[in-house]
Design a protein around this motif. Sequence first.
Motif, PDB file in Angstrom:
ATOM      1  N   HIS A  66       0.825  -1.210   0.000  1.00 51.22           N
ATOM      2  CA  HIS A  66       0.000   0.000   0.000  1.00 51.22           C
ATOM      3  C   HIS A  66       0.863   1.266   0.000  1.00 51.22           C
ATOM      4  O   HIS A  66       0.502   2.265  -0.627  1.00 51.22           O
ATOM      5  CB  HIS A  66      -0.937   0.026   1.207  1.00 51.22           C
ATOM      6  N   LEU A  67       1.996   1.217   0.687  1.00 46.34           N
ATOM      7  CA  LEU A  67       2.886   2.377   0.732  1.00 46.34           C
ATOM      8  C   LEU A  67       3.577   2.634  -0.611  1.00 46.34           C
ATOM      9  O   LEU A  67       4.149   3.708  -0.820  1.00 46.34           O
ATOM     10  CB  LEU A  67       3.924   2.215   1.840  1.00 46.34           C
ATOM     11  N   MET A  68       3.525   1.659  -1.498  1.00 51.35           N
ATOM     12  CA  MET A  68       4.088   1.838  -2.835  1.00 51.35           C
ATOM     13  C   MET A  68       3.022   2.264  -3.845  1.00 51.35           C
ATOM     14  O   MET A  68       3.323   2.484  -5.010  1.00 51.35           O
ATOM     15  CB  MET A  68       4.753   0.536  -3.329  1.00 51.35           C
ATOM     16  N   GLU A  69       1.793   2.402  -3.400  1.00 51.95           N
ATOM     17  CA  GLU A  69       0.685   2.734  -4.304  1.00 51.95           C
ATOM     18  C   GLU A  69       0.296   4.212  -4.172  1.00 51.95           C
ATOM     19  O   GLU A  69       0.919   5.072  -4.792  1.00 51.95           O
ATOM     20  CB  GLU A  69      -0.502   1.805  -4.032  1.00 51.95           C
ATOM     21  N   GLN A  70      -0.716   4.534  -3.401  1.00 50.22           N
ATOM     22  CA  GLN A  70      -1.225   5.909  -3.334  1.00 50.22           C
ATOM     23  C   GLN A  70      -0.168   6.955  -2.963  1.00 50.22           C
ATOM     24  O   GLN A  70      -0.197   8.061  -3.507  1.00 50.22           O
ATOM     25  CB  GLN A  70      -2.421   6.001  -2.376  1.00 50.22           C
ATOM     26  N   PRO A  71       0.764   6.660  -2.074  1.00 51.21           N
ATOM     27  CA  PRO A  71       1.760   7.693  -1.762  1.00 51.21           C
ATOM     28  C   PRO A  71       2.564   8.187  -2.979  1.00 51.21           C
ATOM     29  O   PRO A  71       3.116   9.282  -2.923  1.00 51.21           O
ATOM     30  CB  PRO A  71       2.662   7.017  -0.731  1.00 51.21           C
ATOM     31  N   THR A  72       2.608   7.438  -4.049  1.00 50.97           N
ATOM     32  CA  THR A  72       3.294   7.952  -5.236  1.00 50.97           C
ATOM     33  C   THR A  72       2.606   9.218  -5.744  1.00 50.97           C
ATOM     34  O   THR A  72       3.263  10.126  -6.253  1.00 50.97           O
ATOM     35  CB  THR A  72       3.372   6.898  -6.360  1.00 50.97           C
TER      36      THR A  72
END
Length: 142
Positions: A66-72
């Motif tokens: 998840h930290l590699m998804e929306q935070p981008t």
Amino acid sequence: MSTAILAPAALLVIWSIAMLFWMAGTRLPTAKKLGIDITAQPGGRGPDIDPNMPDKVAWKSHNYTHLMEQPTLFYAIVVILAIAEAGTGINLWLAWGYVALRIIHSIWQATVNLVNVRFMLFLASTLCLLIMAVNAFFTTIV
């Protein structure tokens, strides 16, 4: 260029790396304990062993993903706001709010993982991101 808004982004990167170590620190010993040889299958991926992992171990992996998804999107918006000299005031507060909520979301998902609370944390962080994105759009459209 105002760089203050880059600090929350830098913290989220540090948190993501910490989450990676937390995930590996629980996943690798558990795989060994369960007799899973992570080198046995060429081209294997971490998610391939999730069905064999206890939930509390798999949750950390799910959160790292998840930290590699929306935070981008967050990183892009932060850079846009910094370049546009709009990384102060409400945008800076929203950036810190986003990061705080994502860290709380991570800890919650990795430990307790009740979906209703996790969803509310995700929703609140998404609202911070949305407002920042709208602000970035209106700042740069001129």
